[in-house]
Design an enzyme around this catalytic site. Structure first.
Site, PDB file in Angstrom:
ATOM      1  N   LYS A 680       0.848  -1.190   0.000  1.00  0.00           N
ATOM      2  CA  LYS A 680       0.000   0.000   0.000  1.00  0.00           C
ATOM      3  C   LYS A 680       0.884   1.240   0.000  1.00  0.00           C
ATOM      4  CE  LYS A 680      -2.249   2.577   3.281  1.00  0.00           C
ATOM      5  NZ  LYS A 680      -2.075   3.800   2.545  1.00  0.00           N
ATOM      6  N   GLU A 761       9.195   1.398  11.380  1.00  0.00           N
ATOM      7  CA  GLU A 761      10.207   2.462  11.346  1.00  0.00           C
ATOM      8  C   GLU A 761       9.505   3.804  11.368  1.00  0.00           C
ATOM      9  OE1 GLU A 761      13.543   1.737   8.781  1.00  0.00           O
ATOM     10  OE2 GLU A 761      12.669  -0.212   8.288  1.00  0.00           O
ATOM     11  N   CYS A 795      13.031  11.557   7.176  1.00  0.00           N
ATOM     12  CA  CYS A 795      12.960  11.212   8.603  1.00  0.00           C
ATOM     13  C   CYS A 795      14.336  11.410   9.241  1.00  0.00           C
ATOM     14  CB  CYS A 795      12.441   9.803   8.816  1.00  0.00           C
ATOM     15  SG  CYS A 795      13.101   8.638   7.653  1.00  0.00           S
ATOM     16  N   GLU A 891       8.142  16.019  16.353  1.00  0.00           N
ATOM     17  CA  GLU A 891       8.616  15.952  14.968  1.00  0.00           C
ATOM     18  C   GLU A 891       7.811  16.934  14.116  1.00  0.00           C
ATOM     19  OE1 GLU A 891       9.967  12.509  11.871  1.00  0.00           O
ATOM     20  OE2 GLU A 891       8.227  12.154  13.122  1.00  0.00           O
TER      21      GLU A 891
END
Ligand SMILES: Cc1cc2nc3c(=O)[nH]c(=O)nc-3n(C[C@H](O)[C@H](O)[C@H](O)COP(=O)(O)OP(=O)(O)OC[C@H]3O[C@@H](n4cnc5c(N)ncnc54)[C@H](O)[C@@H]3O)c2cc1C
Length: 1013
Positions: A680, A761, A795, A891
């Site tokens: 996906k 992750e 990231c 973040e």
């Protein structure tokens, strides 16, 4: 030909004779410099340390720091340094201020050998003395790395000031030869083109020229008015084409067209150099005015070879020293033969190269007043004197400026003087015979390595594949070769990318199906994917899967699993390799899709496709390693083989920020290990996902083994995570979703066969620490790239810059102008570093964080201009950020950098480690002890020292973090595939009536039934 060789030998010997008369050792002054040179020629290890030490010294502020660095660099007994070096350092520690003073003095003395003056008065004094000895000059302005437009404008202004000062001070100086003086103005300035534009990018020559030309015109105008000469120096290969193009563009303009006092450098170590020189000469003839060329071998040989090896690029320089020498001679001839259009200067200290130019000039009847020899200030003094005595024109290249910015130049000279292959070392330190030194370089080229394929960096794709198949016992690093990045230095590659962008644009608005069990499935619902740079543009539509399609995909995968799990490893590995080849073939096309769909700048998009290719090849290679059952222990009468089975149905959920690489990495790992997969893509990068599916279909993935399901995470994602028939979930994305998956997967549903395995992750709040002795040019340059490259949406991106208070002001002074110089814009244009963020939701969320930051901390910088349409966020920097603030903890995933000031390294580490995350982290320092400490203590899955904290390469930098950054998996690492497998051991008693087979093999064939035909 023979006659020319004899002539060269005769002339060379004549130069040597005169050199002998004024002989001075290569390192004339006794003292630190001489000792340093002697020591470093004896021991390469020590040389590296000594030169690194020299580079850091001027930035150390206290005597204690100097002594500490001496100790750290020179007393490591592992390397067995000479006892007197260690002894000296111990003595230095007894009286730090005295010894630090002496060392500093020694280094400045050494710099003074190569730097003609640190202020205009000193400089002119030096130049006057040299002129009295019939040595002319060209001045080069030393400066720190140009990181911002402020630095670049400053350099341009200094060039004009210098021209004026030189013209004033040299009034009345007459030409040393008194002949053809019109060709050689007294005032001569050498300009470093890269110092005039901080955002020079090889993929964007038009942008570079548009910025460089307006800065150069005032310098050239002033030089014209003052009757001076301006030379464009040549730097690394990635600037070469721009420099040549700029030269031709400017000097074709009406106001400079008739001006003969412009020169440029040709580097004979480049394989392209002959073509470039011919092109220049042709241009010069059409222009109709003389210009000059300084022919050199080139100053960046080590840099070019290392860089091309790191990137797996064709190496632009010759790899054998005699090839450069021979090319220098061939180009010398070319220059002389075109003496009516171009004035030649030969920049060399090599007596053979010099003698060949002399002999050839005579052969072609060229008067020695019509060309010149150029040598570096502080080097090869006796050769200069000899040339003057022989009646040649001699010009010295004179660097001018402060010691700190001059360190890079100084170290380059030290390296040149001590280079194993260099002429100066051979002649003056190793006393190689004159005959040997004057040999024709063409005789010394060894046939094997002369061909372009001699380069270790030029293995073809086929070679690489062959290597991938090599013995399982070989070191992995030796076998696996990464796919080379596209080198946008080449015009050809720039054009391919432009054309791919045009082609992809033509496909805008196309619709893409789901793929389930090998069939294309269309649904009523279509999801548009928009271009974040221009949200009214629809890149394409993806079919949106609902629960029914999700269920069908699970059934298809489950049905395919049995057969696929028993397919031999070799076949599965081949599938990935075919996919890699297709990705390679479609490279530009796929990069272009990324530019439009997720706003990736060219280079970032290409790096993403490269990573996908690498994942396929690397996992294919790794699977061959894991695929063969391995004997656990050698025991008589019993054999136990450890091997792996796939887990079952894998559900792969990928993010949009590496839309092909991460999706491909997780899916290819799942497929090659024998799982059946539902992949996906992110809702924001459906088209990239659909492209990857096309690649695997073309590669021949069997129906049901890989299913493509685009749709909403909240609907199909949640459904599949909970599905009893899904055995493995591989997720990369936000912490919020990741933790939900982690939790849901822990619940066992009725009928579930396996414990679900989750590979998770997530994000990071990555920190970079800048030590007190760091190279600030590097620290600022890499920090800017790490924080703002791809708009801070990696990231791994830097979000917290931690500065020691000692350095704080100096870093900030350069950081803000560097951020202010970044090119923000539509990444369809080459050379853009900051594009749009992914979508409106991200745009709003990041702007909200900026508002939070304004309340919590101090807004130190925010770009004023960004394109009015599209999701562009201005690069933003906050200072006075404290560890407990939201902008320091949460973040943000956008171009927002928090700067934090700390007392010392202890506090820096505490702050860096004080978050929930542990993904990437970086450290800039030149203290070996501090570097060791940070390596040991920084909490991050990937720790980067003295480089950017983004850009992990498959196989080289296995990537992934821990704490709230992830479950500790390392994508692109040697243990990654294990997450997709269950281990199994099969033990057999092999003794029958006391009979035991001989030694059991270490590996056996796969356990496969029915056996493949
Ligand atoms: C006045 C002056 C101006 C200069 N300006 C520039 C400039 O603008 N840009 C620039 O790049 N350089 C420039 N240089 C050249 C550079 O700084 C070195 O001085 C020069 O390359 C050394 O060459 P040489 O002929 O003196 O010595 P040599 O000892 O004969 O040659 C050394 C050179 O050979 C080449 N080389 C070394 N090993 C290998 C190998 N294994 N395979 C192939 N080639 C090898 C390298 O270029 C090395 O520098 C300039 C030099 C001078 C003297």
């Amino acid at each position: 030909m023979m006659a020319l060789q004899s002539e060269i030998e005769w002339r060379g010997k004549r130069v040597f004779e005169l050199v002998e008369r004024h002989l001075e050792p290569l390192f004339s002054k006794a003292g630190l410099h001489q000792r340093l040179m002697v020591l470093s020629m004896r021991d390469e290890q020590l040389k590296a340390r000594l030169f690194r030490l020299v580079a850091v010294l001027p930035s150390l502020r206290t005597s204690a720091e100097v002594v500490e660095h001496l100790r750290e660099y020179l007393t490591d007994t592992r390397d067995g340094f000479a006892p007197f070096v260690r002894g000296g350092v111990c003595l230095a520690a007894l009286a730090p201020w005295l010894s630090a003073g002496a060392v500093r003095w020694g280094v400045s003395e050494m710099a003074r050998r190569f730097i003609a003056g640190k202020n205009p008065r000193d400089l002119v004094k030096t130049l006057r003395k040299r002129w009295a000895k019939n040595i002319a000059f060209t001045v080069d302005l030393l400066g720190e790395a140009v990181l911002s437009e402020r630095d670049a404008n400053d350099y341009a202004a200094r060039c004009v000031e210098l021209l004026e000062a030189l013209a004033r001070e040299t009034r009345g100086w007459t030409d040393p030869l008194g002949k053809n003086s019109g060709l050689f103005p007294v005032v001569n300035l050498s300009v470093k083109i890269s110092a005039l534009y901080s955002q020079m990018d090889p993929s964007a020559p038009s942008d570079a020229i548009a910025h460089l030309a307006p800065k150069l015109r005032p310098i050239l105008r002033r030089a014209q008015e003052l009757g001076a000469f301006v030379n464009f120096d040549m730097e690394s290969y990635d600037h070469k084409n721009i420099t040549l193009e700029l030269f031709k563009t400017l000097f074709t303009e009406l106001e400079f067209k008739d001006w003969p006092h412009a020169g440029i450098v040709i580097q004979a170590y480049l394989r392209d150099s002959e073509a470039d020189l011919r092109d220049l000469i042709e241009w010069g003839r059409v222009r109709g005015t003389r210009f000059a060329v300084r022919l050199v071998k080139g100053a960046y040989w080590d840099y070019e070879t290392i860089k091309s090896q790191q990137n797996d690029w064709d190496c632009p320089v010759f790899l054998q020293k005699p090839e450069s020498d021979a090319n220098f001679e061939a180009l010398t001839r070319l220059l002389f033969e075109n003496g009516s259009a171009v004035t030649a200067a030969f920049g060399s200290h090599n007596v053979r190269s010099i003698a060949q130019a002399q002999a050839l000039a005579d052969e072609l009847g060229i008067d020695r007043s019509r060309f010149e020899f150029q040598l570096l200030y502080g080097m090869a003094g006796p050769i200069k004197r000899a040339l003057v005595e022989l009646g040649y024109r001699v010009r010295e290249y004179c660097p001018f400026g402060e010691l700190l910015p001059g360190m890079a130049y100084l170290v380059r000279r030290l390296l040149e003087n001590t280079s194993n292959e260099g002429f100066l070392r051979a002649k003056f330190a190793e006393n190689i015979s004159e005959e040997e030194l004057l040999r024709d370089p063409r005789e010394l080229i060894s046939a094997d390595a002369a061909s372009p394929l001699g380069s270790p960096t030029q293995a073809t794709a086929q070679d690489r594949r062959y290597q991938n198949d090599a013995s399982l016992r070989a070191q992995r690093g030796d076998i696996f070769k990464n796919s080379p990045l596209v080198n946008f230095v080449y015009k050809d590659n720039q054009e391919k990318m432009q054309s791919a962008l045009r082609e992809v644009r033509k496909r805008f608005g196309e619709k893409y199906p789901l793929v389930i069990g090998g069939e294309k499935v269309w649904t009523d619902q279509l999801t548009p994917s928009v271009n974040p740079s221009a949200p009214d543009e629809i890149v394409g539509y993806g079919s949106e899967a609902g629960i029914a399609e999700a269920e069908r995909a699970v059934e298809a995968a489950r049905a395919a699993f049995g057969r696929w799990s028993r397919t031999p490893v070799e076949e599965r590995a081949h599938l990935l390799e075919r996919a890699a080849d297709i990705l390679e073939r479609r490279r530009y096309d796929l990069s272009a899709v990324e530019v439009f769909e997720v706003g990736k700048p060219w280079k970032e998009a290409d790096a993403d496709i490269r990573e996908a290719i690498d994942f396929c090849r690397f996992y294919a290679h790794e699977m061959r390693r894991f695929g063969r059952p391995k004997l656990t222990q050698q025991v008589p009468g019993e054999e136990s083989y450890h091997h792996y089975w796939p887990r079952g149905v894998a559900f792969v959920i990928a993010p949009w920020n590496f839309p092909i690489a991460i999706l491909c990495g997780m899916a290819s790992a799942a497929v090659v290990t024998g799982n059946a997969v539902i992949m996906k893509p992110s809702e924001q990068s459906i088209i990239c996902g659909a492209m990857l599916m096309q690649v695997f279909e073309e590669a021949g993935v069997p129906p049901g083994v890989l299913n493509f399901l685009s749709g909403r995470g909240s609907v199909i994602g949640a459904y599949l995570v909970d599905h009893k028939d899904v055995d493995l979930i591989a997720f990369t994305g936000s912490r919020e979703v990741g933790l939900r998956i982690w939790q849901s997967a822990g619940v066992t549903h009725p009928g579930q066969r396996e414990l679900k395995h989750v590979i998770c992750e997530m994000g990071g709040k990555n920190a970079m620490i800048v030590d007190a002795d760091a190279d600030l040019g590097e620290a600022v340059g890499y920090s800017i790239y790490s924080a703002f490259g791809y708009q801070g949406q990696k990231c791994s991106a830097l979000s917290r810059l931690i500065l020691l208070e000692e350095n704080y002001d100096r870093v900030m002074e350069r950081l803000i102008p560097a951020a202010a110089s970044l090119r923000v814009g539509n990444p369809e244009e080459p050379g853009i570093m900051v594009g749009p963020v992914i979508d409106e939701a991200a745009y709003r969320r990041i702007l909200d964080y900026i508002e939070i930051g304004k309340k919590e901390a101090t807004l130190a910088y925010q770009a004023k201009e960004v394109p009015p349409h599209g999701y562009f966020i201005p690069p933003t920097i906050f200072t006075d950020v404290k560890p407990n603030m939201r902008i320091a903890r949460e973040e943000i995933f956008g171009p927002v950098l928090s700067v934090m000031k700390v007392r010392d390294l202890d506090e820096a580490l505490e702050v860096a480690n004080g978050t929930d995350y542990a993904l990437t982290g970086g450290f800039f320092s030149r203290s070996p002890a501090n570097i060791e400490r940070v390596k040991a203590q920084l909490e991050a899955g990937n720790v980067y020292i003295n480089r950017s904290c983004t850009g992990a390469i498959v196989g080289r930098h296995p990537f992934g973090g821990f704490k709230m950054s992830g479950g500790g998996t390392k994508a692109g690492g040697e243990d990654y595939l294990l997450h997709f497998l269950v281990p199994r051991v099969v033990t057999e008693n092999t003794s029958r009536l006391g009979l035991v087979p001989e030694k059991t093999p270490e590996y056996r064939a796969e356990f496969l039934w029915p056996k493949p035909k």
